[in-house]
Scaffold this motif. Structure first.
Motif, PDB file in Angstrom:
ATOM      1  N   ILE A   1      11.101  -4.566  -5.918  1.00 48.76           N
ATOM      2  CA  ILE A   1      10.771  -5.923  -5.466  1.00 48.76           C
ATOM      3  C   ILE A   1       9.430  -5.914  -4.738  1.00 48.76           C
ATOM      4  O   ILE A   1       8.546  -6.742  -5.008  1.00 48.76           O
ATOM      5  N   ILE A   2       9.269  -4.958  -3.837  1.00 53.00           N
ATOM      6  CA  ILE A   2       8.035  -4.893  -3.048  1.00 53.00           C
ATOM      7  C   ILE A   2       6.864  -4.463  -3.926  1.00 53.00           C
ATOM      8  O   ILE A   2       5.763  -5.016  -3.813  1.00 53.00           O
ATOM      9  N   TYR A   3       7.087  -3.521  -4.818  1.00 47.08           N
ATOM     10  CA  TYR A   3       6.020  -3.079  -5.722  1.00 47.08           C
ATOM     11  C   TYR A   3       5.522  -4.247  -6.578  1.00 47.08           C
ATOM     12  O   TYR A   3       4.312  -4.466  -6.701  1.00 47.08           O
TER      13      TYR A   3
ATOM     14  N   LEU B   1       0.885  -2.075   0.236  1.00 44.77           N
ATOM     15  CA  LEU B   1       1.007  -0.654  -0.059  1.00 44.77           C
ATOM     16  C   LEU B   1       2.420  -0.174   0.218  1.00 44.77           C
ATOM     17  O   LEU B   1       3.019  -0.553   1.225  1.00 44.77           O
ATOM     18  N   LEU B   2       2.945   0.665  -0.679  1.00 42.67           N
ATOM     19  CA  LEU B   2       4.181   1.408  -0.432  1.00 42.67           C
ATOM     20  C   LEU B   2       3.778   2.843  -0.140  1.00 42.67           C
ATOM     21  O   LEU B   2       2.936   3.415  -0.832  1.00 42.67           O
ATOM     22  N   LYS B   3       4.360   3.422   0.892  1.00 41.50           N
ATOM     23  CA  LYS B   3       4.009   4.784   1.282  1.00 41.50           C
ATOM     24  C   LYS B   3       5.279   5.522   1.679  1.00 41.50           C
ATOM     25  O   LYS B   3       6.133   4.972   2.358  1.00 41.50           O
ATOM     26  N   GLN B   4       5.356   6.775   1.239  1.00 43.71           N
ATOM     27  CA  GLN B   4       6.495   7.605   1.602  1.00 43.71           C
ATOM     28  C   GLN B   4       6.050   8.644   2.619  1.00 43.71           C
ATOM     29  O   GLN B   4       4.972   9.239   2.487  1.00 43.71           O
TER      30      GLN B   4
ATOM     31  N   PHE C   1       3.566  -1.497   3.804  1.00 42.79           N
ATOM     32  CA  PHE C   1       2.497  -1.907   4.707  1.00 42.79           C
ATOM     33  C   PHE C   1       1.859  -3.161   4.159  1.00 42.79           C
ATOM     34  O   PHE C   1       1.699  -3.317   2.939  1.00 42.79           O
ATOM     35  N   GLY C   2       1.496  -4.044   5.058  1.00 43.82           N
ATOM     36  CA  GLY C   2       0.848  -5.266   4.625  1.00 43.82           C
ATOM     37  C   GLY C   2       0.509  -6.158   5.794  1.00 43.82           C
ATOM     38  O   GLY C   2       0.532  -5.739   6.960  1.00 43.82           O
TER      39      GLY C   2
ATOM     40  N   GLY D   1     -10.760  -0.089   1.831  1.00 40.13           N
ATOM     41  CA  GLY D   1     -10.407   1.215   2.389  1.00 40.13           C
ATOM     42  C   GLY D   1      -9.014   1.266   2.975  1.00 40.13           C
ATOM     43  O   GLY D   1      -8.730   2.114   3.820  1.00 40.13           O
ATOM     44  N   TYR D   2      -8.134   0.409   2.514  1.00 38.55           N
ATOM     45  CA  TYR D   2      -6.789   0.327   3.098  1.00 38.55           C
ATOM     46  C   TYR D   2      -6.045   1.657   3.011  1.00 38.55           C
ATOM     47  O   TYR D   2      -5.465   2.100   3.998  1.00 38.55           O
TER      48      TYR D   2
END
Length: 187
Positions: free
Chosen positions: A7-9, A39-42, A50-51, A85-86
């Motif tokens: 969903i987030i992706y 952004l999705l980050k593991q 993140f957003g 540059g996020y």
């Protein structure tokens, strides 16, 4: 929270704003609020989104997916682009927590060849400078250019007794505080 990754992706790809509700570890409910995911980050087998959170005016707002209380709802589109540059925003930290502080050169002495191997073969962010291991003194040094955060201290503690923070003193002192707090629990 892994079930929310698709969903987030898709919201990232389609620039869809989401309505999010999540629960902090202490039980406090946060939201619902509007969130523009970038952004999705593991990190450490936990996923984060993140957003931008408009009501907080925070472009680096983080949401641990496993704390989301209900399925995020698409509530519209957003127009802004993520800041330039996020992804690089995370290059000078370990993990996901970034404080508004300056980077520091952190010099670490490693006093065991096995510990040296474990540490240098799983390097931290790209700012790591590795010296050669000196077999004569049984030591090696790494230098990190990072913003110290809780994830860094946890990582250093995980390396065990064969590491010593040489500088800066502020990072060394913080690690001493943490070790003393742990020792207090085992008396």
């Amino acid at each position: 929270g892994r079930e929310y990754r698709p969903i987030i992706y898709n919201a990232i790809l389609e620039k869809s704003s989401l309505q999010i509700l999540y629960t902090k570890f202490d039980g406090e409910i946060i939201g619902p609020f509007e969130f523009h995911p970038y952004l999705l980050k593991q990190y450490n087998d936990r996923w984060y989104a993140f957003g931008f959170r408009p009501d907080a005016k925070n472009f680096y707002y983080s949401i641990p997916l496993d704390r989301i209380s209900s399925k995020p709802k698409i509530i519209g589109k957003y127009n802004e682009d993520r800041p330039i540059g996020y992804k690089e925003h995370f290059n000078n930290i370990v993990g996901v927590t970034k404080y508004n502080r300056k980077e520091q050169l952190i010099e670490i002495l490693i006093k065991d060849i096995d510990a040296w191997g474990r540490i240098t073969t799983k390097p931290l962010p790209t700012q790591q400078i590795i010296s050669d291991f000196d077999a004569k003194s049984n030591t090696g040094r790494i230098t990190l250019c990072l913003i110290p955060n809780n994830e860094l201290y946890t990582k250093i503690l995980s390396w065990g007794r064969y590491v010593e923070i040489i500088k800066p003193i502020s990072v060394r002192d913080r690690l001493i505080e943490l070790v003393n707090a742990i020792r207090k629990e085992y008396r």
